[in-house]
Design a protein around this motif. Structure first.
Motif, PDB file in Angstrom:
ATOM      1  N   LEU A 111      -3.827   8.196  -9.482  1.00 17.25           N
ATOM      2  CA  LEU A 111      -2.946   7.037  -9.696  1.00 17.25           C
ATOM      3  C   LEU A 111      -2.919   6.666 -11.175  1.00 17.25           C
ATOM      4  O   LEU A 111      -1.853   6.419 -11.760  1.00 17.25           O
ATOM      5  CB  LEU A 111      -3.440   5.861  -8.849  1.00 17.25           C
ATOM      6  N   PHE A 114       2.565   1.343  -3.699  1.00 14.83           N
ATOM      7  CA  PHE A 114       1.779   1.490  -4.933  1.00 14.83           C
ATOM      8  C   PHE A 114       0.337   1.930  -4.683  1.00 14.83           C
ATOM      9  O   PHE A 114      -0.424   2.092  -5.627  1.00 14.83           O
ATOM     10  CB  PHE A 114       1.716   0.169  -5.713  1.00 14.83           C
ATOM     11  N   GLY A 115      -0.067   2.047  -3.428  1.00 11.17           N
ATOM     12  CA  GLY A 115      -1.478   2.208  -3.084  1.00 11.17           C
ATOM     13  C   GLY A 115      -2.192   3.390  -3.706  1.00 11.17           C
ATOM     14  O   GLY A 115      -3.324   3.274  -4.141  1.00 11.17           O
ATOM     15  N   ASP A 116      -1.534   4.530  -3.740  1.00  8.24           N
ATOM     16  CA  ASP A 116      -2.184   5.690  -4.349  1.00  8.24           C
ATOM     17  C   ASP A 116      -1.136   6.505  -5.102  1.00  8.24           C
ATOM     18  O   ASP A 116       0.046   6.131  -5.145  1.00  8.24           O
ATOM     19  CB  ASP A 116      -2.918   6.532  -3.300  1.00  8.24           C
ATOM     20  N   ALA A 117      -1.586   7.603  -5.675  1.00  7.03           N
ATOM     21  CA  ALA A 117      -0.708   8.386  -6.533  1.00  7.03           C
ATOM     22  C   ALA A 117       0.520   8.876  -5.777  1.00  7.03           C
ATOM     23  O   ALA A 117       1.644   8.847  -6.279  1.00  7.03           O
ATOM     24  CB  ALA A 117      -1.466   9.566  -7.126  1.00  7.03           C
ATOM     25  N   LEU A 168       2.968   5.879  -5.195  1.00  8.63           N
ATOM     26  CA  LEU A 168       3.678   5.474  -6.411  1.00  8.63           C
ATOM     27  C   LEU A 168       4.719   6.530  -6.795  1.00  8.63           C
ATOM     28  O   LEU A 168       5.825   6.203  -7.230  1.00  8.63           O
ATOM     29  CB  LEU A 168       2.681   5.235  -7.549  1.00  8.63           C
ATOM     30  N   ASP A 181       0.840  -1.194   0.000  1.00  7.90           N
ATOM     31  CA  ASP A 181       0.000   0.000   0.000  1.00  7.90           C
ATOM     32  C   ASP A 181       0.881   1.252   0.000  1.00  7.90           C
ATOM     33  O   ASP A 181       0.640   2.203  -0.749  1.00  7.90           O
ATOM     34  CB  ASP A 181      -0.889  -0.030   1.244  1.00  7.90           C
ATOM     35  N   MET A 225      -6.901  10.471  -4.912  1.00 10.01           N
ATOM     36  CA  MET A 225      -5.540   9.960  -4.828  1.00 10.01           C
ATOM     37  C   MET A 225      -5.441   8.501  -5.260  1.00 10.01           C
ATOM     38  O   MET A 225      -4.484   8.076  -5.882  1.00 10.01           O
ATOM     39  CB  MET A 225      -5.035  10.069  -3.383  1.00 10.01           C
TER      40      MET A 225
END
Lengths: 377, 622
Positions: free
Chosen positions: B434, A47-50, A53, A44, B429
Motif C-alpha cells: 500500500l 483504500f484498505g490494501d494495495a 487502492l 476497506d 498487501m
C-alpha cells in the motif's frame, strides 16, 4: 469574494457528500443493516490494501476523462449528455486499432509506445467524430444538443451491437464486422500485446495500475491550461457565458460550438479507450455501463473545475471499488452506493437544500447556467 | 393632487451592505395623491430604499409607517397587502400569456378549480377604463409595445388595490411619445388619490411631472425641492455634488474625407419584416452624424448590419474605401471601427469576465495580449516541449527507481518486520505494498510536475530569445495576463471607471461604469470610425457628461462618428449633421444648427420633410 468562492466550490460539495452519506446510512438502518459496518466495508474495499487502492485508482481513470468531457461542454455552454455514446464509440475504435493494426518496429518498447499512441488517438477520434455531429447540428440548424446527444447515445449503442453481433452459426447468420467469431458473446477480439496500456504498478491480485491514471492527470492539467490560459479558452468561455457578446467581439460561435463538442467527444472517447486498452484488453458491451452518466455528477460535484474533477472522480472511483467489499462484509446490497451517488447529485444540483440544512447565508444564487434554451444558437 | 394626509413615511432608515452604507439615516414622507420624484445617480441608494419599503430588504434600523401605522414587511406579499405596488425597471411579465392572465397571476379569479377567464378579462377592462389605461385584456404580452407592457404592470398593481405606486426608472425604456402618455397616466392616477414615488435620474422629466422632488446622494437625502423653484442645473448639481455641464461644449466641425459610405442598404428584422429600405448616407472624418428616430424604425438593424451582426439583403457598405458589405464583426473591427452596442448587457460585455478581460473583449487575440504559436510553429513548439519533458521525467524516474529499490523498499520491509515478501503476501498487501503504491503515484505526479515546469520554462526561454530581428517580440506562448492587466489599469484611470480592481467581474459594476468600460474599450483603440448606439441609455448624469465629452474628443481627433440615439437632446447636443429615420427609411438629412427640436419631433413622427422644413431654407431635405 474569495471566501464566497471557496464556500461554493469546496464547502458545498463536501457538505453534499457528507449529507448524502448520512441519509444513505438512514436507508441502511431502515433496511435492517448496520451502517457503521457497511461504511467500514466500503472504506476497506476502497483504500484498505494495495489491491483495493489500485482498484479505486483504475475505476477513477475513465471517470476523470468523462468528467472532463462533460465539464468542457459546460464551459462552452453546451450540456453534452452524449458522453456515454461518444465513450463507447471511442472504446470500439481504440479496440479496432488495437487488434487490427499490428505494429512491429523491432523494439518492443518502441512498438508499444507507437501502438498505444495510435490506439488512444483512434479512441479520441472516434469520440470526437461522434461528438462533432451534434455540434454541427447545433451550430448550423440550432437543434438542441441535449436532444441530439441523447438520441446519438441510442444510435451509438445500437450501431455497436450490430458491429459486435455474435451471429448464429447454427442458422448460418454471420457475426458482425468487429466480432471475434466466438459465436456466442458480442465482443471484439483481444487487442494485441503492443496496444495494452503499460502497467505502472502491479500488486499481488487481479488488478494492476495502468498508465491511464497519469494520462488522466495530464489531461486535467491540460484542459485547465486550455480553458484559462489560452485565447481559445477565452473564446470558449465567452461563448458559454454570453454568446451574443462573443459574436459582437468577432468570434465565430458556430466554430467554437463545433470545436467544443469535438474536444468534449475526444475526451469521452479517451475515457472509453482507458477501459479497452487498460482494463479489458478488448471491447465488451457492458464494460462502460453508466460511465458517461456518472460523469455528469462528477463534473457537477467539481463545479466543472478540472482539478476538482480529479477529486470527485477519485471519490466516485472509491465508491464503485468499495461496493463489493461492503456487500461481502455487511450484507448491504451494492445498490446503496448508487443511492448515495444519486443523493450527491441531487444535493449538488439543488444546492439550496444544503444551504437550508446548514443555514449557510449568502446570496441566493440562481445556479450555474449550464446550457442555452431551446432553438437558440 | 397632493393632500395633507401622509400615506407613507420612512423614518431614519439605515442599511449597510458589505463595504457600502446604502442608506444612511434616510427620512422620506409621501402624501396622498402626490407624485414624489426620487432623484439620484446610480448607487445613490434609491433602489435600496424602495426595496426596503417594498419588503425585499430589511432595514438595519429605522421604521416604515403606512398611513400612520408602523409596519415590518418580511416579503413583498405583505407590502402588497398594505397597498404598496411596485413597477420594476425590468418588467415582471410572462411574455407568452395574455394581459388579463398576467394581471391576475397569483390572485386568480376562480370558479371551483377552474380559472374564470371571462371574469378576469372583465375586471381588467373595468380597471383600464377607470384609470384611463387603454389596453386590450386578450392581447399577448410579447406582441405589445414596451409602453403598453408598462401599463399592464401598473394595472397589475392597481388590481391588488395599490394606493402607493413605486415606479422604478419607468421612462428608461420608453419612446418620447410613450413618456408623454405615461405622464398623463401618472397625473390621472394622482387625481384619483393614488400616491406615486417616481424613481429617475432624468431631470427634465422630474420637472415636468413631479409635485415634489427629493434628491439622494451617497445613501443620504441631500435635499428636496419644488419643481417651480428648480432648474435642471440646480438639480444636477445637487445630485452629483458639483456643477455639471449639461450642454456639451464643442467647436464647429471640420469634416475631411469620407470614412463610412452606405449606399442603398436594405435589411430585414428578426421577424423577417423589412427593417431598412434603401438607406444611403456618408460620414466624414471629424464629424458627428446623428441618427434620430423613434425606437424601432430601423436604427438597431442599421447598426447591426454595419457592424456585421446582421446580414443585409442588398446595398453596399464601405469603410475607409474598403468594401465591407456583410463582413464579419472581426473584419469590421479590424478596419478600425469602434462599436458601442445598444444593449451593453447582451453584446457589450461578459458579466462574469473581469474588468481587464472585458477591456480586451475584441482585441484579445492581438499582441501584446496573446501571441499564440501559428499552425506552422505549433508542431515545433510541441516537440520543443515534449522532448525535454519526457527526457527530464525519464531521468528523474530512473534515479528514483534506484533509490526506491536500494533504500526505500528494504526500509519499509524492515519497518514492518517482513523478511520474505512472497511468504507474507497477505500482510504485505496492507503494509508495504500500500505504501509503495501511494509512493509510486505521488512520486510520478511530482516528477511529472517538475518535468513539465522545466520544459515549459525552456520553451518560454527559447521563444523569448528566438525571434529573428524585425519580428514582433513574443510575449510568451499564451494569454498574457500581465499585458492585459496593464492595458486595463491604463484605461480604468483614463476613463474614470469606478471599480475596486481590474480583477472585479464586469457585471458587478454599476450601469454607468459598465458603459464607461465599453466606451473605454472602443474609444481607447482610437478608431477611424466610431459607431455609438444609445451610448448613454440608463446611466447617471455624471457618466453622461463624461461620455459626451469623449465623443466630441474623438471627433476632434479625426474620427468619423455615427451616433444613434432615441434621446433627442443627445442628438441635438452632439451632432453636426442629423439624419431622421422613419419606418426604415431616411426621411430627412439636416444640418444640426438649422433644425429645431419641434421639427425633428415632427419628422420622427413621419411628417413630410418638405412640409416641416419649408420655413427653413438652410436645411436640405433628402
Amino acid at each position: 469574494m474569495l471566501s464566497a468562492r471557496i464556500v461554493r466550490g469546496v464547502g458545498l460539495p463536501l457538505l453534499s457528500v457528507f449529507t448524502a452519506v448520512i441519509i444513505g446510512g438512514i436507508f441502511i438502518i431502515l433496511a435492517g443493516y448496520d451502517p457503521i459496518a457497511a461504511y467500514q466495508g466500503l472504506l476497506d474495499g476502497a483504500f484498505g490494501d494495495a489491491a483495493s487502492l489500485t482498484r479505486t485508482l483504475v475505476k477513477m481513470t475513465p471517470l476523470v476523462f468523462s468528467g472532463l468531457a462533460v465539464a468542457f461542454g459546460f464551459k462552452g455552454g453546451l450540456f453534452n449528455i452524449g458522453v456515454q455514446g461518444q465513450l463507447i464509440m471511442g472504446s470500439v475504435t481504440s479496440a479496432w486499432i488495437g487488434f487490427a493494426l499490428p505494429v512491429d518496429l523491432g523494439d518492443p518498447v518502441l512498438s508499444t509506445v507507437v501502438h498505444v499512441f495510435l490506439a488512444l488517438l483512434a479512441g479520441a477520434v472516434g469520440g470526437a467524430l461522434w461528438g462533432a455531429i451534434p455540434g454541427l447540428l447545433k451550430a448550423y440548424t440550432g437543434a438542441h444538443e441535449v436532444i441530439t446527444t441523447i438520441m446519438f447515445n441510442y444510435i451509438a449503442s445500437n450501431l455497436i451491437s450490430w458491429l459486435l453481433y455474435a451471429g448464429s452459426p447454427a442458422e448460418g447468420i454471420p457475426p458482425g464486422l468487429l466480432n471475434d467469431g466466438n459465436g456466442v458473446i458480442a465482443r471484439t477480439p483481444s487487442i494485441l500485446q503492443t496496444a495494452q496500456l503499460p502497467v505502472i504498478y502491479d500488486p499481488p491480485g487481479p488488478q494492476a495500475l495502468h498508465l491511464g491514471l497519469f494520462l488522466a492527470v495530464i489531461a486535467a492539467v491540460f484542459i485547465l491550461f486550455l480553458m484559462n490560459r489560452t485565447t481559445f479558452g477565452f473564446e470558449l468561455r465567452m461563448v458559454g457565458l454570453n454568446s451574443p457578446a462573443a459574436r459582437y467581439s468577432g468570434i465565430s460561435v458556430k466554430r467554437i460550438t463545433v470545436l467544443t463538442m469535438v474536444i468534449s467527444g475526444a475526451l469521452a472517447g479517451l475515457a472509453g479507450a482507458m477501459q479497452t486498452l487498460g482494463v479489458n484488453y478488448r471491447y465488451e458491451p457492458n464494460q462502460s455501463l453508466g460511465l458517461g452518466f456518472d460523469a455528469i455528477t462528477v463534473a457537477l460535484l467539481a463545479s466543472s473545475h478540472p482539478l476538482g474533477i480529479l477529486v470527485s472522480a477519485f471519490l466516485f472511483g472509491a465508491m464503485d471499488a468499495g461496493g463489493t467489499r461492503m456487500q461481502f462484509n455487511s450484507g448491504v446490497p451494492t445498490e446503496i452506493v448508487m443511492v448515495v451517488q444519486a443523493l450527491i447529485l441531487m444535493f449538488v444540483a439543488a444546492e439550496q437544500i444544503i444551504r437550508m440544512i446548514y443555514r449557510i447565508r449568502g446570496k441566493a444564487e440562481v445556479g450555474q447556467k449550464l446550457s442555452t434554451g431551446w432553438g437558440q444558437r | 393632487m397632493p393632500t395633507d394626509e401622509i400615506v407613507l413615511e420612512a423614518i431614519d432608515i439605515c442599511k449597510q451592505f458589505p463595504g457600502v452604507r446604502a442608506n444612511d439615516h434616510v427620512n422620506l414622507s409621501l402624501h396622498k395623491g402626490e407624485i414624489l420624484a426620487l432623484l439620484g445617480e446610480n448607487g445613490a441608494g434609491k433602489s435600496t430604499l424602495m426595496n426596503i419599503i417594498y419588503g425585499l430588504y430589511h432595514a438595519d434600523s429605522g421604521a416604515i409607517k403606512v398611513k400612520g401605522r408602523e409596519v415590518t414587511f418580511v416579503s413583498p406579499r405583505e407590502a402588497i397587502h398594505s397597498g404598496i405596488g411596485m413597477v420594476h425597471q425590468h418588467f415582471q411579465l410572462i411574455p407568452v400569456m395574455s394581459v388579463a392572465d398576467n394581471v391576475v397571476l397569483g390572485e386568480e379569479v376562480t370558479r371551483g378549480v377552474l380559472l374564470d377567464q371571462t371574469e378576469a378579462a372583465r375586471r381588467v377592462r373595468e380597471l383600464s377604463q377607470q384609470y384611463n389605461l387603454a389596453v386590450e385584456p386578450g392581447a399577448i404580452i410579447e406582441e405589445l409595445p414596451v409602453g403598453m407592457q408598462q401599463r399592464v404592470e401598473i394595472i397589475k398593481a392597481l388590481y391588488r388595490d395599490a394606493e402607493i405606486l413605486i415606479l422604478d426608472e419607468p421612462t428608461a425604456v420608453l419612446t418620447p411619445q410613450e413618456v408623454e402618455d405615461l405622464f398623463k397616466i401618472m397625473r390621472d392616477l394622482s387625481d384619483r388619490g393614488v400616491s406615486i414615488i417616481f424613481i429617475t435620474h432624468k431631470l427634465k422629466e422630474v420637472l415636468a411631472v413631479a409635485h415634489r422632488i427629493v434628491v439622494m446622494r451617497g445613501g443620504q437625502v441631500v435635499g428636496s425641492a419644488l419643481p417651480a423653484e428648480s432648474t435642471p442645473e440646480s438639480l444636477a448639481a445637487l445630485m452629483v455634488g458639483r456643477e455639471v455641464l449639461l450642454r456639451v461644449h464643442k467647436e464647429a466641425a471640420r469634416p475631411k474625407d469620407v470614412v463610412l459610405e452606405v449606399a442603398n442598404l436594405s435589411a430585414h428584422d428578426d421577424r423577417q419584416h423589412p427593417a431598412l429600405r434603401k438607406v444611403s448616407f456618408e460620414v466624414r472624418s471629424g464629424e458627428v452624424l446623428g441618427v434620430a428616430g423613434v425606437q424601432g424604425n430601423g436604427q438597431t438593424e442599421l447598426v447591426e448590419v454595419l457592424t456585421g451582426l446582421r446580414h443585409g439583403d442588398s446595398g453596399q457598405v464601405r469603410i475607409n474605401g474598403k468594401d465591407l458589405t456583410n463582413a464579419s464583426p472581426r473584419a469590421v473591427t479590424s478596419a478600425s471601427c469602434g462599436h458601442v452596442p445598444e444593449d451593453r448587457q447582451r453584446f457589450g460585455l461578459v458579466g462574469d469576465y473581469t474588468v481587464s478581460e472585458n477591456l480586451v473583449l475584441n482585441s484579445y487575440f492581438e499582441p501584446p495580449y496573446a501571441a499564440p504559436p501559428s499552425w506552422r510553429t505549433l508542431p515545433l513548439v510541441a516537440v520543443l516541449f515534449a522532448v525535454p519533458a519526457i527526457a527530464i521525467f525519464a531521468a528523474l524516474a530512473a534515479l528514483w527507481g534506484e533509490i526506491q529499490r536500494l533504500v526505500v523498499w528494504p526500509l519499509v520491509l524492515s519497518l514492518f518486520g517482513i523478511t520474505d515478501v512472497e511468504a507474507a503476501s497477505r500482510d504485505a498487501m496492507k503494509g508495504p505494498y500500500l505504501i509503495e503504491l501511494v509512493e509510486t503515484v505521488v512520486v510520478a505526479l511530482v516528477l511529472g510536475y517538475v518535468a513539465a515546469r522545466l520544459a515549459f520554462w525552456l520553451v518560454n526561454w527559447v521563444s523569448k530569445r528566438g525571434p529573428a530581428a524585425g519580428q514582433t517580440p513574443r510575449a510568451g506562448l499564451v494569454f498574457n495576463h500581465t499585458a492585459v492587466d496593464a492595458h486595463a489599469s491604463g484605461l480604468v484611470a483614463e476613463y474614470d471607471i469606478r471599480t475596486p480592481s481590474v480583477e472585479t467581474p464586469g457585471g458587478s459594476l454599476s450601469g454607468g461604469n459598465q458603459q464607461k468600460l465599453v466606451v473605454a474599450r472602443e474609444f481607447g483603440r482610437r478608431p477611424r470610425l466610431l459607431i455609438a448606439a444609445q451610448p448613454t441609455r440608463g446611466i447617471d448624469v455624471g457618466s453622461i457628461e463624461f461620455i459626451h465629452q469623449q465623443i466630441v474628443a474623438q471627433r476632434d481627433a479625426g474620427a468619423a462618428v455615427l451616433l444613434v440615439s432615441a434621446e433627442l437632446d443627445e442628438i441635438m447636443a452632439l451632432s453636426d449633421r442629423i439624419v431622421v429615420m422613419y419606418k426604415g427609411e431616411i426621411v430627412a438629412t439636416v444640418d444640426a444648427g438649422a433644425v429645431t427640436r419641434e421639427q425633428l419631433g415632427l419628422l420622427m413622427a413621419g411628417a413630410h420633410a418638405e412640409d416641416v422644413l419649408r420655413s427653413r431654407p438652410a436645411a436640405s431635405a433628402a
